[in-house]
Design a protein around this motif. Structure first.
Motif, PDB file in Angstrom:
ATOM      1  N   SER A  21       7.328  15.626   9.038  1.00 35.78           N
ATOM      2  CA  SER A  21       6.524  15.005   7.976  1.00 35.78           C
ATOM      3  C   SER A  21       6.441  13.510   8.273  1.00 35.78           C
ATOM      4  N   ASN A  23       5.973  11.269   6.133  1.00 39.33           N
ATOM      5  CA  ASN A  23       6.757  10.577   5.095  1.00 39.33           C
ATOM      6  C   ASN A  23       8.224  10.488   5.526  1.00 39.33           C
ATOM      7  N   GLY A  50       3.930  18.328  -0.104  1.00 40.97           N
ATOM      8  CA  GLY A  50       2.956  18.003  -1.134  1.00 40.97           C
ATOM      9  C   GLY A  50       3.665  17.592  -2.409  1.00 40.97           C
ATOM     10  N   ARG A  51       2.891  17.326  -3.453  1.00 45.15           N
ATOM     11  CA  ARG A  51       3.495  16.932  -4.724  1.00 45.15           C
ATOM     12  C   ARG A  51       4.215  18.120  -5.346  1.00 45.15           C
ATOM     13  N   TRP A  56       2.637  21.243   2.328  1.00 47.42           N
ATOM     14  CA  TRP A  56       1.279  20.797   2.666  1.00 47.42           C
ATOM     15  C   TRP A  56       1.004  21.315   4.067  1.00 47.42           C
ATOM     16  N   TYR A  64      -3.026  13.280   8.907  1.00 48.54           N
ATOM     17  CA  TYR A  64      -1.720  13.168   8.247  1.00 48.54           C
ATOM     18  C   TYR A  64      -1.214  11.762   8.530  1.00 48.54           C
ATOM     19  N   ALA A  65      -1.138  10.931   7.497  1.00 46.12           N
ATOM     20  CA  ALA A  65      -0.807   9.521   7.702  1.00 46.12           C
ATOM     21  C   ALA A  65       0.082   9.029   6.569  1.00 46.12           C
ATOM     22  N   ASP A 111      -5.982  12.198  -6.437  1.00 39.36           N
ATOM     23  CA  ASP A 111      -6.650  13.166  -5.561  1.00 39.36           C
ATOM     24  C   ASP A 111      -8.060  12.658  -5.306  1.00 39.36           C
ATOM     25  N   GLY A 121      -4.946  14.648  -0.593  1.00 37.16           N
ATOM     26  CA  GLY A 121      -3.798  14.520  -1.494  1.00 37.16           C
ATOM     27  C   GLY A 121      -2.941  13.358  -1.051  1.00 37.16           C
ATOM     28  N   ILE A 122      -2.307  12.704  -2.015  1.00 40.61           N
ATOM     29  CA  ILE A 122      -1.449  11.555  -1.717  1.00 40.61           C
ATOM     30  C   ILE A 122      -0.083  11.811  -2.344  1.00 40.61           C
ATOM     31  N   LEU A 123       0.955  11.663  -1.546  1.00 44.19           N
ATOM     32  CA  LEU A 123       2.325  11.824  -2.039  1.00 44.19           C
ATOM     33  C   LEU A 123       3.052  10.505  -1.859  1.00 44.19           C
ATOM     34  N   GLY A 139       2.061   8.871   1.541  1.00 44.70           N
ATOM     35  CA  GLY A 139       1.616   9.850   2.534  1.00 44.70           C
ATOM     36  C   GLY A 139       0.270  10.418   2.126  1.00 44.70           C
ATOM     37  N   GLY A 141      -2.875  13.070   3.113  1.00 47.32           N
ATOM     38  CA  GLY A 141      -3.370  14.202   3.893  1.00 47.32           C
ATOM     39  C   GLY A 141      -4.842  14.399   3.558  1.00 47.32           C
TER      40      GLY A 141
HETATM   41  C1  BTN Z   1      -0.508  16.582  -2.706  1.00 43.87           C
HETATM   42  O1  BTN Z   1       0.225  17.552  -2.958  1.00 43.87           O
HETATM   43  O2  BTN Z   1      -1.617  16.464  -3.219  1.00 43.87           O
HETATM   44  C2  BTN Z   1      -0.032  15.488  -1.776  1.00 43.87           C
HETATM   45  C3  BTN Z   1      -0.122  15.891  -0.339  1.00 43.87           C
HETATM   46  C4  BTN Z   1       0.317  14.803   0.622  1.00 43.87           C
HETATM   47  C5  BTN Z   1       0.302  15.270   2.066  1.00 43.87           C
HETATM   48  C6  BTN Z   1       0.563  14.146   3.030  1.00 43.87           C
HETATM   49  S1  BTN Z   1       0.199  14.585   4.698  1.00 43.87           S
HETATM   50  C7  BTN Z   1       0.937  13.101   5.261  1.00 43.87           C
HETATM   51  C8  BTN Z   1       2.186  12.904   4.425  1.00 43.87           C
HETATM   52  N1  BTN Z   1       3.308  13.640   4.985  1.00 43.87           N
HETATM   53  C9  BTN Z   1       3.723  14.594   4.167  1.00 43.87           C
HETATM   54  O3  BTN Z   1       4.677  15.376   4.411  1.00 43.87           O
HETATM   55  N2  BTN Z   1       2.986  14.619   3.048  1.00 43.87           N
HETATM   56  C10 BTN Z   1       1.966  13.581   3.065  1.00 43.87           C
END
Ligand code: BTN
Length: 253
Positions: A21, A23, A50-51, A56, A64-65, A111, A121-123, A139, A141
């Motif tokens: 990941s 993150n 993910g959240r 994810w 993936y950033a 989102d 998605g942003i975590l 993070g 995606g």
């Molecule tokens: C969500 O559940 O909406 C958030 C998803 C976030 C995914 C990104 S991908 C890059 C970064 N690394 C991860 O493990 N998660 C975030």
């Protein structure tokens, strides 16, 4: 910042082929003494997060950033940071999507949707380091060429919208737009300008929504977002509320 340097020059990037990941990579670097403003990207993640503890799915072809920031603001300003990132993603996607397609919008809190289907998605996660510094990792995606099978909510990907860009191309836009948004955000001092731009890109303001909170669901009219990034809801037969976190569903019951 040193005189003569642009804000964007403060950011660096490390691209990986595969990692669990991005993150997790950022937190590992922070613990090893990294000073922040570091983007880590990966072509594939084996344990993408993910959240709410959801996985994810992270096959090659999507972006993936994660950006590591160290002590990005005073704690009371932090609530607006995820919304600032959503605005950066929104602006990056606006540059790659053709005009005249389905609406690109932000769904509270962070989102990014195309035609009301999730494409990003942003975590955001934070940890205190042993020296007392706070590592904050955002993070991101973005579905470009893949989207999850059997999702719990409607999903889409850029290739369905005439924007079949590569993850590297999209990251170049994300890098630039995020730096620009963070410069305006200015450690939380510029939050009002960020929130105005966020509201202009938001979907569903004025509509009936249901918000799932950890212990219950509440329905009402979504009246806006305050300058702390809280969702404002006029609850059915109840009070007006400012909600800090929850999952939003449009329509409601
Ligand atoms: C969500 O559940 O909406 C958030 C998803 C976030 C995914 C990104 S991908 C890059 C970064 N690394 C991860 O493990 N998660 C975030």
């Amino acid at each position: 910042m040193r005189p003569g340097r642009k804000f964007i020059d403060e950011f660096r990037h490390e691209g990986l082929d595969e990692t669990s990941s991005t993150n997790i990579e950022c937190f590992a670097r922070a613990k090893a003494g990294e000073t922040g403003n570091l983007w880590v990207t990966a072509a594939r993640q084996t344990g993408g997060r993910g959240r709410r503890g959801r996985p994810w799915v992270s096959e090659r072809g999507n972006l993936y950033a994660s950006l590591l920031l160290i002590d990005p603001s005073a704690p009371e300003q932090m609530g607006s940071l995820p919304l600032a990132f959503a605005l950066g993603v929104y602006r990056a996607l606006r540059t790659v999507l053709p005009t005249g397609g389905q609406p690109l919008e932000i769904k509270w809190p962070n989102d990014v949707l195309i035609g009301r289907k999730k494409t990003c998605g942003i975590l955001m996660e934070a940890e205190f380091l042993s020296d007392g510094r706070r590592a904050v990792v955002s993070g991101i995606g973005i579905n470009i060429a893949h989207k999850p099978d059997n999702p719990a909510y409607p999903v889409t990907m850029l290739s369905e919208h005439g924007a079949p860009c590569s993850p590297d191309e999209l990251f170049a836009h994300l890098f630039r737009e995020t730096a620009s948004v963070l410069e305006i955000w200015n450690r939380g001092q510029g939050v009002a300008e960020i929130m105005n731009a966020w509201r202009a890109a938001a979907c569903g303001i004025g509509e009936r929504i249901t918000v799932n909170l950890p212990d219950r669901s509440i329905s009402g009219r979504f009246t806006g977002i305050d300058d702390n990034g809280f969702l404002l809801l006029d609850e059915d037969d109840g009070p007006s509320r400012a909600i800090a976190a929850g999952d939003v569903f449009f329509g409601g019951t």
